[in-house]
Design an enzyme around this catalytic site. Structure first.
Site, short mmCIF file in Angstrom:
data_model
loop_
_atom_site.label_atom_id
_atom_site.label_comp_id
_atom_site.label_asym_id
_atom_site.label_seq_id
_atom_site.Cartn_x
_atom_site.Cartn_y
_atom_site.Cartn_z
N ARG A 85 5.95 4.74 2.04
CA ARG A 85 5.51 3.18 2.30
C ARG A 85 6.70 2.65 1.49
O ARG A 85 7.22 2.99 0.36
CB ARG A 85 4.20 2.95 1.70
CG ARG A 85 3.68 1.62 1.83
CD ARG A 85 2.10 1.29 1.56
NE ARG A 85 1.74 1.66 0.13
CZ ARG A 85 1.08 2.57 -0.14
NH1 ARG A 85 0.72 3.57 0.78
NH2 ARG A 85 0.58 2.83 -1.55
N ASP A 135 3.56 2.95 -6.05
CA ASP A 135 3.04 1.73 -5.62
C ASP A 135 2.56 1.11 -7.15
O ASP A 135 1.37 1.68 -7.61
CB ASP A 135 1.91 2.08 -4.78
CG ASP A 135 1.32 0.57 -4.26
OD1 ASP A 135 1.63 -0.75 -4.92
OD2 ASP A 135 0.55 0.50 -3.14
N HIS A 164 -5.15 5.97 -1.72
CA HIS A 164 -5.31 5.39 -3.15
C HIS A 164 -5.42 6.70 -4.01
O HIS A 164 -5.91 6.54 -5.00
CB HIS A 164 -6.82 4.82 -3.07
CG HIS A 164 -6.56 3.52 -2.17
ND1 HIS A 164 -7.98 3.11 -1.67
CD2 HIS A 164 -6.03 2.87 -1.76
CE1 HIS A 164 -7.77 2.10 -0.93
NE2 HIS A 164 -6.41 1.71 -1.12
N GLU A 200 4.14 -4.31 3.78
CA GLU A 200 4.17 -2.94 3.37
C GLU A 200 3.80 -1.71 4.52
O GLU A 200 2.83 -1.01 4.47
CB GLU A 200 3.05 -2.71 2.32
CG GLU A 200 1.75 -3.40 2.62
CD GLU A 200 0.80 -3.19 1.58
OE1 GLU A 200 0.48 -2.02 1.00
OE2 GLU A 200 0.16 -4.00 0.95
N TYR A 242 2.49 8.38 7.12
CA TYR A 242 1.85 9.20 6.33
C TYR A 242 1.62 10.43 7.12
O TYR A 242 0.94 10.49 8.03
CB TYR A 242 0.38 8.95 5.81
CG TYR A 242 0.70 7.50 4.91
CD1 TYR A 242 1.15 7.17 3.99
CD2 TYR A 242 0.38 6.51 5.84
CE1 TYR A 242 1.39 6.17 3.35
CE2 TYR A 242 0.86 5.21 5.43
CZ TYR A 242 1.16 4.88 4.02
OH TYR A 242 1.29 3.86 3.48
N HIS A 266 -4.80 -8.44 -4.16
CA HIS A 266 -5.50 -8.68 -2.63
C HIS A 266 -6.02 -10.00 -2.82
O HIS A 266 -7.10 -10.18 -3.44
CB HIS A 266 -6.45 -7.82 -2.12
CG HIS A 266 -6.01 -6.32 -1.89
ND1 HIS A 266 -6.57 -5.33 -1.51
CD2 HIS A 266 -4.58 -5.80 -1.98
CE1 HIS A 266 -5.85 -4.11 -1.36
NE2 HIS A 266 -4.66 -4.55 -1.59
N ASP A 276 3.37 -6.58 -6.40
CA ASP A 276 2.65 -5.30 -5.75
C ASP A 276 4.07 -4.98 -5.02
O ASP A 276 4.14 -5.27 -3.93
CB ASP A 276 1.72 -5.73 -4.73
CG ASP A 276 1.12 -4.60 -3.95
OD1 ASP A 276 1.16 -3.39 -4.52
OD2 ASP A 276 0.14 -4.88 -3.22
N HIS A 309 -3.31 1.76 8.02
CA HIS A 309 -3.73 0.36 7.34
C HIS A 309 -2.77 -0.58 7.90
O HIS A 309 -2.11 -0.40 8.50
CB HIS A 309 -3.40 0.47 5.83
CG HIS A 309 -2.06 0.77 5.36
ND1 HIS A 309 -0.92 -0.07 5.53
CD2 HIS A 309 -1.26 2.09 4.80
CE1 HIS A 309 0.18 0.54 5.03
NE2 HIS A 309 -0.16 1.97 4.62
N GLU A 339 7.11 -1.30 0.14
CA GLU A 339 6.18 -2.41 -0.06
C GLU A 339 7.26 -3.64 -0.77
O GLU A 339 7.49 -3.52 -1.73
CB GLU A 339 5.12 -2.15 -0.61
CG GLU A 339 4.15 -3.60 -1.03
CD GLU A 339 2.62 -3.26 -1.51
OE1 GLU A 339 2.63 -2.20 -2.16
OE2 GLU A 339 1.82 -4.12 -1.28
N HIS A 358 -1.11 -8.16 2.58
CA HIS A 358 -2.26 -9.24 2.26
C HIS A 358 -1.79 -10.09 1.45
O HIS A 358 -0.56 -10.21 1.09
CB HIS A 358 -3.19 -7.98 1.59
CG HIS A 358 -2.45 -7.35 0.52
ND1 HIS A 358 -2.19 -7.81 -0.69
CD2 HIS A 358 -1.95 -6.05 0.47
CE1 HIS A 358 -1.71 -6.89 -1.52
NE2 HIS A 358 -1.53 -5.82 -0.81
N ASP A 361 -18.70 0.28 -28.69
CA ASP A 361 -18.11 -0.44 -29.63
C ASP A 361 -16.50 -0.65 -28.87
O ASP A 361 -15.63 -1.49 -29.60
CB ASP A 361 -17.78 -0.02 -30.85
CG ASP A 361 -19.18 -0.13 -31.84
OD1 ASP A 361 -19.93 -0.70 -31.21
OD2 ASP A 361 -19.27 0.76 -32.66
N1 GLY Z 1 -1.18 -1.95 -4.22
C1 GLY Z 1 -2.38 -2.17 -3.55
C2 GLY Z 1 -1.92 -2.22 -2.08
O1 GLY Z 1 -0.66 -2.07 -1.83
O2 GLY Z 1 -2.53 -3.22 -1.44
MN MN Z 2 -0.08 -4.40 -1.40
MN MN Z 3 0.82 -1.68 -3.29
#
Ligand code: GLY
Ligand code: MN
Ligand code: MN
Length: 435
Positions: free
Chosen positions: A403, A255, A238, A382, A386, A356, A266, A345, A405, A349, A35
């Site tokens: 990071r 983030d 993540h 970004e 690390y 994304h 973001d 990474h 961003e 994006h 529910d």
């Molecule tokens: N927060 C997801 C990214 O930075 O791609």
């Molecule tokens: Mn991002």
């Molecule tokens: Mn991000």
């Protein structure tokens, strides 16, 4: 209600359909447990073409000489509205959202074969949702059963996402306005978290600050699950548990972005829990910041999507050489990917309705076939570094993850960074000073 941008986008899509018909459903409601539903979030493509917020809705756009734009949605229902809230109903929805016609969603199954009959193509997102696939298949089968009367089913099923992705890649003014607002609110959220941060707090307390600022300032909520990662948790890309205590001498990486009218921001900021960067934290931070500056300087019309990644990468690699983690030349380390243990990474994006966002990154299979940037595209920048604890690095770097961003709009002259949370060492230390 500004229906104009949505109607304009439907018009643009209709012009690309030929005499085909596009069928596009919004997202279903999803049960979380008995529910109780997950907060509802419409389908991004559907929203892009309608601005219509309710579940159980389907757009049908009929191309050709007499284009029609139809919305199928829930009927008004006094009892259900008492329990679940307002529904437009087809009549009011057609007016409010600028459709030429609207009908009850209950009549879609019966009307769809007629709408598709004798058309060259049906445009649909095949494979996205099993029920939507089935609806198209049923309609085609119904038409085929009428073939003896001379009715023909569309010979082609074409993927609607290709053409919509291309449209979504370049944002219009209406989208940019929402994205700027999402960016401003998220920037305020990050500043708020910096101001609130004290040694001894838990990660979730900073998460709460962000959520508070987002909602207080009118955003719909988080655009994605926020990451609030103290110390070495920042090295888990993540990390979303957000349930540990913040060490007084560590950094915290946040983030988090919010959603406004469907559009995401973001942002990542990394700052010292006690408000003062240590020498080693600062050294790493300045490398990442310089990498971000170099990347932003590479965002301009005509540059390729990969250019800003490479600009950031070269600065990060030089930094890793300076930290004595990599030897040899920048070019050599870029080619050998010696940086990968600490930068795994890419540098960004597309950003839009989806964090994304939709849109291709390459135009072909060649190494250099990256999309060329055009004014109106929006992307994140970004870079990060690390250093996992126990990794093959000097002890003083262990557990430092940084990071930075920001969200960037490609403009005719170059680009605009439209997120504005404190970012330099001086800015962060200033905003965190509690005297
Ligand atoms: N927060 C997801 C990214 O930075 O791609
Ligand atoms: Mn991002
Ligand atoms: Mn991000």
């Amino acid at each position: 209600m500004t229906q104009q941008p949505y109607a304009q986008r439907r018009q643009q899509l209709l012009e690309r359909l030929g005499d085909g018909v596009a069928v596009l459903a919004t997202a279903p409601e999803r049960l979380r447990n008995r529910d109780s539903h997950y907060p509802y979030r419409f389908d991004s493509y559907f929203w892009y073409l309608s601005g219509f917020p309710e579940p159980d809705a389907v757009i049908v756009l009929v191309g050709g000489r007499e284009p029609r734009s139809l919305l199928f949605c829930r009927e008004k229902n006094e009892e259900r509205e008492t329990w679940d809230g307002f529904r437009y109903g087809p009549e009011a929805a057609a007016k409010a959202f600028g459709f030429s016609e609207a009908h009850s969603i209950a009549s879609l199954e019966q009307q769809l074969p007629e709408l598709l009959a004798n058309r060259g193509a049906v445009w649909h997102s095949l494979g996205h949702d099993a029920a939507a696939d089935q609806r198209i298949a049923n309609a085609l089968n119904t038409i085929r059963q009428q073939s003896r009367s001379g009715t023909r089913a569309p010979g082609e099923i074409r993927d609607l996402r290709g053409v919509l992705d291309e449209m979504r890649l370049v944002k219009d003014e209406h989208e940019i306005a929402s994205m700027r607002r999402a960016a401003d609110i998220a920037s305020a959220g990050h500043s708020g978290a910096m101001r609130a941060c004290r040694p001894g707090m838990a990660e979730y307390e900073l998460e709460a600050e962000l959520g508070y600022e987002f909602r207080r300032r009118g955003a719909d909520g988080h655009a994605y699950t926020p990451i609030v990662a103290g110390g070495a948790n920042a090295c888990i890309l993540h990390y979303v548990e957000n349930n540990k205590l913040l060490g007084g001498h560590s950094l915290v990486l946040i983030d988090a972005g919010c959603e406004v009218a469907g559009y995401a921001s973001d942002i990542t900021r990394t700052f010292p829990v006690n408000g003062r960067f240590s020498a080693e934290q600062r050294e790493v931070y300045e490398i990442v910041l310089a990498a971000q500056d170099a990347a932003i300087a590479a965002v301009r019309p005509g540059a390729s999507f990969a250019d800003y990644h490479h600009a950031a990468l070269r600065v990060l690699v030089q930094g890793l050489i300076d930290l004595k983690l990599i030897s040899g030349s920048v070019d050599g380390a870029v080619d050998s990917e010696a940086y990968k243990p600490w930068y795994m990474h890419r540098t960004g994006h597309w950003l839009g309705l989806d964090v994304h966002d939709a849109g291709e990154y390459k135009t072909g299979t060649g190494d250099d076939d990256w999309v060329r940037l055009r004014p109106g595209m929006t992307l994140t920048v970004e870079p990060g570094l690390y250093f996992r604890p126990g990794g093959d690095v000097p002890g003083h770097l262990h557990g430092i993850g940084v990071r930075i961003e920001d969200d960037v709009l490609v403009t005719a002259a170059g680009c605009t960074v439209y997120t504005n949370a404190p970012k330099t060492v001086a800015e962060i230390e200033e905003v965190m000073r509690h005297d």
